[in-house]
Design an enzyme around this catalytic site. Structure first.
Site, PDB file in Angstrom:
ATOM      1  N   GLY A 164       1.020  -0.761  -0.021  1.00 53.37           N
ATOM      2  CA  GLY A 164       0.039  -0.110   0.292  1.00 53.37           C
ATOM      3  C   GLY A 164       0.748   1.261   0.692  1.00 53.37           C
ATOM      4  CB  VAL A 217      -0.878  -7.315  -3.108  1.00 55.99           C
ATOM      5  CG1 VAL A 217      -1.030  -8.646  -2.517  1.00 55.99           C
ATOM      6  CG2 VAL A 217       0.142  -6.419  -3.247  1.00 55.99           C
ATOM      7  CD  GLU A 233     -13.225  18.105   4.447  1.00 58.36           C
ATOM      8  OE1 GLU A 233     -12.251  19.092   5.337  1.00 58.36           O
ATOM      9  OE2 GLU A 233     -12.588  17.250   4.274  1.00 58.36           O
ATOM     10  CG  ASP A 281      -8.928   4.790   6.591  1.00 58.52           C
ATOM     11  OD1 ASP A 281      -8.317   4.430   6.953  1.00 58.52           O
ATOM     12  OD2 ASP A 281      -8.434   5.281   4.637  1.00 58.52           O
ATOM     13  N   GLY A 297      -0.033   4.259   0.626  1.00 60.00           N
ATOM     14  CA  GLY A 297      -1.075   5.460   1.113  1.00 60.00           C
ATOM     15  C   GLY A 297       0.105   6.460   1.869  1.00 60.00           C
ATOM     16  CG  PHE A 298      -1.765   9.969   4.638  1.00 58.10           C
ATOM     17  CD1 PHE A 298      -1.034  10.364   3.838  1.00 58.10           C
ATOM     18  CD2 PHE A 298      -3.128   9.609   4.735  1.00 58.10           C
ATOM     19  CE1 PHE A 298      -1.650  11.815   3.422  1.00 58.10           C
ATOM     20  CE2 PHE A 298      -3.646  10.803   3.721  1.00 58.10           C
ATOM     21  CZ  PHE A 298      -2.871  12.417   3.469  1.00 58.10           C
TER      22      PHE A 298
END
Length: 429
Positions: free
Chosen positions: A11, A79, A168, A299, A13-14
Site C-alpha cells: 500500500g 496484490v 466538505e 485504514d 498511502g500515508f
C-alpha cells in the site's frame, strides 16, 4: 523460489509511504507494492471532484518519492493475497515475495455501503482519484444537460454521510452552485440546482464538539444545503433516496460518504478482524498472533495508542503509524523491544466552504472557526501535500479558485469510462 526482501510494504498511502521512507533512510531493503504508480492525497479528493485542484496537485508518482532511496524498490502491481504466517504476498500474476524481518499491510479500505439496496450500483464513492474524476465528470455532465434546457431540467445532488468528508463535499458543491454556476452557465440554472446532506445520526461532524457541529450545520444551511439528519437511507435509486422514516428524496446524483470498511485483501488474509473489518492491532501496531512481525496500519487497522485511546481513521494517524511501525521494525532488527504507538494528537478540522471551516486543535481541542480556521486548514493541508511541485500547484489553484469564483481544471472522459478503467472493486493494493 520466492524473492525475498527485509521488509515488504503493501500500500502506497500515508502509512505505507511514511514507513518505507523511514526504512529507506536506514538502508533497509524494502519492497513497496501498490496497484497504482502514485500516492494520492485523499483528504483533497472532494476538491478534485469539484475542479478546485487537478490530479497533478493531488497525486505524486511513487518512484519520484523514493528516487533518492535506492534500498526501496517500488512495484506497481495488484496484490491478490497476503499470508501473514509466511510474511509473504502474492501478486495477481502469481509472483510471490517474502519478507525476512517484517510485513507491513497498509492496503487502505473501500466504501462501506452497509448492505444498503442500490447503493453500490447507483451511488458514487469518493475514495480514490478515479472516484473523484468520475464524480466530477458526472457533475459536469448533469450541469450541461440542465443547461440545455430552458427552464425545466434541474440538478439535485444528495451526499450520504455527515462526517468530515460529507460536510466538505456538500459545502464544496454548494459553493460551486452559488459562485461558479452563475458565471459559467445560463442565467437561472443555479436556482434549479440543489444539494442535500443526509445521515442516520442527528448531527454533522460526529466526533467534533457540539459547538463545531452546530457551526457546521448553520454554515451549510446558509449556503443552501438541505440537511436531513436522524433517519437512515434504506435504498439508493437511480432517481433518489428512500429513508427509514418513510420519506423519499429526489436526486440526480448520490455521493456516498457514509464510511469505510476493509477491502477483500484483508478479509481473505486470515487475520482476526474487528470493527469495520479492520484488524485490531496491538499498541505497538502489530497484528496479534504473528510473533510481532506483521504490522497493520492506516485504514486497514483499528488503532489504540499508548494512552488507551481509540484513534479515528485520519491521515495524521496513518502517517504517524507508518513512521512508528518503521521505528519498531528498526528496533527489532537491533534487538530492542518495540514501543507502544505514541500518537501526537493535533486535533480535527473540516472545511465547510469558501472562507469557513472548523478546527479543534491539539488534545485540548482548542476551537477555531470561521476565516481563521479556514486559513489554518489551508496551511495544514498545504504542508501535508507530498512534493514541492504539488504544494506550489495547489497554492496557485486555490488562489485562482477563491479570487476568480471559477474553475480552471477540466475532466476528460465520461463517468462510465472512468468506472471501466478503474474496475468494480478498488482496493489500494
Amino acid at each position: 523460489m520466492a524473492e525475498t526482501y527485509e521488509v515488504i510494504v503493501v500500500g502506497g498511502g500515508f502509512a505505507g509511504i511514511e514507513a518505507a521512507k523511514k526504512l529507506g533512510r536506514a538502508g533497509v531493503r524494502t519492497l513497496l507494492v501498490d496497484v497504482h504508480g502514485y500516492h494520492q492525497f485523499q483528504p483533497l479528493l472532494y476538491q478534485l471532484a469539484t475542479a478546485q485542484i487537478g490530479v497533478s496537485e493531488l497525486a505524486r508518482p511513487l518512484r519520484s518519492i523514493f528516487r533518492n532511496q535506492p534500498s526501496v524498490r517500488v512495484l506497481t502491481a495488484r496484490v491478490s493475497a497476503v499470508d501473514p504466517e509466511r510474511r509473504s504476498i502474492t501478486l495477481s500474476d502469481g509472483t510471490v515475495y517474502e519478507a525476512d524481518d517484517a510485513l507491513i499491510v497498509a492496503c487502505g479500505a473501500e466504501a462501506n455501503f452497509f448492505n444498503t439496496p442500490g447503493a453500490r450500483e447507483n451511488a458514487y464513492p469518493l475514495y480514490s482519484a478515479t472516484d473523484a474524476t468520475r464524480l466530477g465528470s458526472e457533475l459536469v455532465a448533469l450541469l450541461d444537460q440542465a443547461d440545455k434546457d430552458t427552464g425545466q431540467k434541474s440538478m439535485n445532488v444528495a451526499v450520504v454521510g455527515a462526517g468530515p468528508t460529507g460536510v466538505e463535499t456538500a459545502g464544496a458543491i454548494a459553493d460551486a452552485i452559488n459562485y461558479v454556476v452563475p458565471k459559467l452557465f445560463a442565467g437561472g440554472l443555479a436556482k434549479r440546482c440543489s444539494v442535500a446532506l443526509v445521515d442516520m445520526v442527528d448531527r454533522t461532524l460526529g466526533g467534533f464538539s457540539e459547538k463545531s457541529q452546530a457551526y457546521a450545520a448553520s454554515r451549510l444551511v446558509e449556503r443552501g444545503v438541505r440537511l436531513k439528519l436522524g433517519s437512515a437511507v434504506t435504498e439508493v435509486r437511480k432517481d433518489g433516496l428512500s429513508f427509514a422514516d418513510g420519506a423519499t428524496m429526489d436526486a440526480d446524483l448520490v455521493i456516498w460518504a457514509g464510511g469505510l470498511k476493509a477491502g477483500p485483501l484483508l478479509r481473505e488474509s486470515g487475520m482476526p478482524q474487528g470493527r469495520g473489518g479492520r484488524v485490531d492491532v496491538g499498541k505497538d501496531l502489530t497484528a496479534p498472533g504473528y510473533d510481532g512481525r506483521v504490522y497493520v496500519l492506516g485504514d486497514a487497522a483499528n488503532i489504540t495508542d499508548d494512552r488507551d485511546e481509540r484513534l479515528p481513521q485520519l491521515g495524521s494517524v496513518a502517517k504517524q503509524s507508518g513512521a512508528w511501525a518503521a521505528h519498531n521494525i528498526l528496533a527489532q532488527r537491533a534487538g530492542r523491544p518495540t514501543e507502544p504507538f505514541g500518537y501526537k494528537d493535533r486535533g480535527y478540522m473540516a472545511m465547510i466552504g469558501r472562507g469557513s471551516a472548523v478546527a479543534e486543535l491539539g488534545r485540548s481541542r482548542r476551537l477555531v472557526r470561521g476565516p481563521a480556521a479556514f486559513m489554518v486548514w489551508l496551511a495544514v493541508h498545504l504542508a501535508l501535500l507530498s512534493g514541492a511541485s504539488q504544494k506550489a500547484r495547489a497554492l496557485v489553484s486555490w488562489i485562482f479558485t477563491y479570487l476568480s469564483h471559477t474553475r480552471q481544471h477540466v475532466f476528460v472522459g465520461s463517468p462510465e469510462q472512468a468506472a471501466v478503467e478503474e474496475g468494480a472493486d478498488r482496493p489500494a493494493a
